[in-house]
Write an enzyme that holds these catalytic residues in place. Structure first.
Site, PDB file in Angstrom:
ATOM      1  N   ARG A   7       0.832  -1.214   0.000  1.00  0.00           N
ATOM      2  CA  ARG A   7       0.000   0.000   0.000  1.00  0.00           C
ATOM      3  C   ARG A   7       0.860   1.256   0.000  1.00  0.00           C
ATOM      4  O   ARG A   7       0.498   2.285  -0.572  1.00  0.00           O
ATOM      5  CB  ARG A   7      -0.940   0.010   1.206  1.00  0.00           C
ATOM      6  CG  ARG A   7      -1.874  -1.192   1.285  1.00  0.00           C
ATOM      7  CD  ARG A   7      -2.729  -1.332   0.016  1.00  0.00           C
ATOM      8  NE  ARG A   7      -3.688  -2.411   0.133  1.00  0.00           N
ATOM      9  CZ  ARG A   7      -3.465  -3.663  -0.223  1.00  0.00           C
ATOM     10  NH1 ARG A   7      -2.277  -4.023  -0.697  1.00  0.00           N
ATOM     11  NH2 ARG A   7      -4.413  -4.589  -0.113  1.00  0.00           N
ATOM     12  N   ASP A  55      17.835   6.950  24.573  1.00  0.00           N
ATOM     13  CA  ASP A  55      17.032   7.537  25.648  1.00  0.00           C
ATOM     14  C   ASP A  55      17.688   7.258  26.992  1.00  0.00           C
ATOM     15  O   ASP A  55      18.305   6.204  27.191  1.00  0.00           O
ATOM     16  CB  ASP A  55      15.602   6.979  25.648  1.00  0.00           C
ATOM     17  CG  ASP A  55      14.667   7.773  26.548  1.00  0.00           C
ATOM     18  OD1 ASP A  55      14.019   8.697  26.040  1.00  0.00           O
ATOM     19  OD2 ASP A  55      14.603   7.480  27.758  1.00  0.00           O
ATOM     20  N   ARG A  66       0.320   8.412  26.605  1.00  0.00           N
ATOM     21  CA  ARG A  66       0.651   8.966  25.287  1.00  0.00           C
ATOM     22  C   ARG A  66       1.855   8.303  24.618  1.00  0.00           C
ATOM     23  O   ARG A  66       2.134   8.576  23.450  1.00  0.00           O
ATOM     24  CB  ARG A  66       0.917  10.471  25.406  1.00  0.00           C
ATOM     25  CG  ARG A  66       2.159  10.789  26.223  1.00  0.00           C
ATOM     26  CD  ARG A  66       2.215  12.215  26.733  1.00  0.00           C
ATOM     27  NE  ARG A  66       3.436  12.455  27.526  1.00  0.00           N
ATOM     28  CZ  ARG A  66       3.599  12.064  28.781  1.00  0.00           C
ATOM     29  NH1 ARG A  66       2.647  11.416  29.405  1.00  0.00           N
ATOM     30  NH2 ARG A  66       4.720  12.327  29.424  1.00  0.00           N
ATOM     31  N   LYS A  81      13.371   2.977  28.616  1.00  0.00           N
ATOM     32  CA  LYS A  81      12.523   3.170  27.442  1.00  0.00           C
ATOM     33  C   LYS A  81      13.178   2.642  26.169  1.00  0.00           C
ATOM     34  O   LYS A  81      12.511   2.033  25.318  1.00  0.00           O
ATOM     35  CB  LYS A  81      12.177   4.649  27.282  1.00  0.00           C
ATOM     36  CG  LYS A  81      11.243   5.174  28.352  1.00  0.00           C
ATOM     37  CD  LYS A  81      10.931   6.640  28.138  1.00  0.00           C
ATOM     38  CE  LYS A  81      10.021   7.155  29.246  1.00  0.00           C
ATOM     39  NZ  LYS A  81       9.719   8.606  29.088  1.00  0.00           N
ATOM     40  N   ASP A 125      13.591  16.110  25.339  1.00  0.00           N
ATOM     41  CA  ASP A 125      12.807  17.018  26.171  1.00  0.00           C
ATOM     42  C   ASP A 125      13.648  18.165  26.724  1.00  0.00           C
ATOM     43  O   ASP A 125      13.246  18.823  27.666  1.00  0.00           O
ATOM     44  CB  ASP A 125      12.147  16.255  27.333  1.00  0.00           C
ATOM     45  CG  ASP A 125      13.178  15.579  28.242  1.00  0.00           C
ATOM     46  OD1 ASP A 125      14.383  15.717  27.969  1.00  0.00           O
ATOM     47  OD2 ASP A 125      12.771  14.913  29.208  1.00  0.00           O
ATOM     48  N   THR A 129      20.369  19.045  24.694  1.00  0.00           N
ATOM     49  CA  THR A 129      20.537  17.936  23.751  1.00  0.00           C
ATOM     50  C   THR A 129      20.194  18.374  22.337  1.00  0.00           C
ATOM     51  O   THR A 129      20.889  18.028  21.378  1.00  0.00           O
ATOM     52  CB  THR A 129      19.660  16.748  24.162  1.00  0.00           C
ATOM     53  OG1 THR A 129      20.005  16.343  25.492  1.00  0.00           O
ATOM     54  CG2 THR A 129      19.842  15.581  23.218  1.00  0.00           C
ATOM     55  N   CYS A 169      19.850  29.436  14.594  1.00  0.00           N
ATOM     56  CA  CYS A 169      19.316  30.599  13.879  1.00  0.00           C
ATOM     57  C   CYS A 169      17.888  30.902  14.333  1.00  0.00           C
ATOM     58  O   CYS A 169      17.522  32.064  14.553  1.00  0.00           O
ATOM     59  CB  CYS A 169      19.305  30.347  12.374  1.00  0.00           C
ATOM     60  SG  CYS A 169      20.912  30.195  11.575  1.00  0.00           S
ATOM     61  N   CYS A 181       9.368  21.936  28.429  1.00  0.00           N
ATOM     62  CA  CYS A 181       8.891  21.291  29.648  1.00  0.00           C
ATOM     63  C   CYS A 181       7.391  21.036  29.574  1.00  0.00           C
ATOM     64  O   CYS A 181       6.633  21.903  29.126  1.00  0.00           O
ATOM     65  CB  CYS A 181       9.235  22.166  30.858  1.00  0.00           C
ATOM     66  SG  CYS A 181       9.081  21.312  32.420  1.00  0.00           S
ATOM     67  N   CYS A 243      25.932  27.138  11.982  1.00  0.00           N
ATOM     68  CA  CYS A 243      25.819  26.907  10.538  1.00  0.00           C
ATOM     69  C   CYS A 243      26.334  28.068   9.700  1.00  0.00           C
ATOM     70  O   CYS A 243      26.226  28.043   8.480  1.00  0.00           O
ATOM     71  CB  CYS A 243      24.364  26.613  10.161  1.00  0.00           C
ATOM     72  SG  CYS A 243      23.268  28.060  10.204  1.00  0.00           S
TER      73      CYS A 243
END
Length: 339
Positions: A7, A55, A66, A81, A125, A129, A169, A181, A243
């Site tokens: 598909r 993680d 969620r 996780k 989060d 990082t 940027c 948060c 950059c």
């Protein structure tokens, strides 16, 4: 072509050639929470050749609302996780090579991983990082997809080195820090909407349809029925240290990373040891039990309790001190237990 993807192959934007490209590509996902688990599942089902997922945390009951890869059993076992995600993804699609890394996405780790990937997805989060991811992407010319959500609000932006503005940027134009948060709560449809934006962009990149990649910054509020798309080409800054014309990649400097971190939305402090290295959880468990601590564990971590205080210690020496946001108090607990 495998009937499994028939598909997807019928879709003109992918086709047989695109599916073959997808099967040869490597995606790096930083974070295995709500966004990371959702991105990983969709891409695994799409037949991506290899997924590496990083993680630093373990599964808790509040995640289940969620974070779609995890179960109550994972909560009971306090599985990291990344490990739980690897197990589930392999069960979903055994054709996909899955590598789980339990730990922080440090500059050293990013420098090791990023040169070998085709696309990187932001599902973390914290901005420390993210900025490291941004610098690594610019240094090694790897496209990546920013995503964040809180409450009913979400945002996403595709970053292509040499073409679009980078995250550094964007910070000159858009106040993104407020999205780091989840103390304002979160509803699952918000997560799913950001995941949809991220995975759609990832598939475009994986089949190398660069003209289809969205170059606008998307934000939305599902509860208030608001959606916006902003062109960001003018946000590119020639003096950007990540950059720009004289880039130095400042966020790949380990000295710029904090050793202690308050985890978003939780009374928890993470402490990283000054020197990374694996510890023997079995030996540490025996030592702490002999000192009167209540210790539970699995092959990945130990949960240590005494006097109402709880600390979780990972194999790489990292520790999560629960029940406090006070960095000094957290360090005191860490030093008392670890010695």
């Amino acid at each position: 072509m495998n009937e499994r993807y028939s598909r997807q192959v019928l879709f003109p934007g992918i086709g047989k050639e695109g599916q073959e490209k997808i099967s040869r590509k490597h995606v790096l996902i930083i974070g295995a929470g709500a966004l990371g688990s959702g991105n990983a599942e969709i891409l695994a089902r799409a037949g991506v050749g290899k997924i590496t997922i990083v993680d630093r945390d373990y599964v808790e009951a509040s995640n289940l609302q969620r974070q779609q890869l995890y179960t109550e059993e994972d909560v009971a076992e306090k599985l990291p996780k990344a490990a739980a995600a690897e197990k589930r993804l392999k069960a979903i699609n055994s054709d996909v090579e899955v590598r789980a890394i339990i730990g922080d996405a440090t500059p050293e780790m990013l420098e090791e991983l990023v040169p070998d990937v085709n696309v990187m997805i932001d599902a973390t989060d914290n901005f420390e990082t993210r900025m490291g991811m941004n610098d690594a992407a610019q240094k090694y010319n790897v496209p990546w997809i920013y995503g964040a959500c809180v409450g009913s609000f979400g945002m996403s932006f595709s970053i292509i080195p040499g073409n679009t503005p980078c995250l550094n940027c964007l910070l000159r134009t858009i106040p993104l820090q407020g999205m780091t948060c989840d103390t304002g709560g979160i509803i699952s449809p918000t997560v799913q909407m950001v995941i949809s934006h991220q995975t759609a962009e990832a598939l475009k990149m994986l089949v190398e349809d660069w003209e289809a990649v969205r170059t606008s910054f998307v934000s939305f509020d599902l509860w208030r029925n608001q959606y916006s798309s902003m062109k960001m080409s003018k946000a590119k800054f020639a003096g950007c240290l990540s950059c720009g014309e004289e880039r130095t990649y400042p966020y790949l400097d380990r000295d710029n990373m904090t050793k202690t971190t308050v985890l978003c939305g939780r009374d928890t402090v993470q402490i990283r040891p000054a020197k990374a290295g694996e510890i023997s959880l079995e030996q540490l468990s025996a030592q702490l039990c002999s000192l009167g601590y209540k210790v539970k564990g699995n092959p990945y971590l130990l949960s240590v309790e005494m006097g109402g205080e709880r600390m979780v210690i990972f194999q790489d020496g990292r520790a999560l001190i629960h029940g406090t946001k006070d960095l000094t108090h957290a360090k005191t607990i860490y030093q008392r237990i670890m010695g």
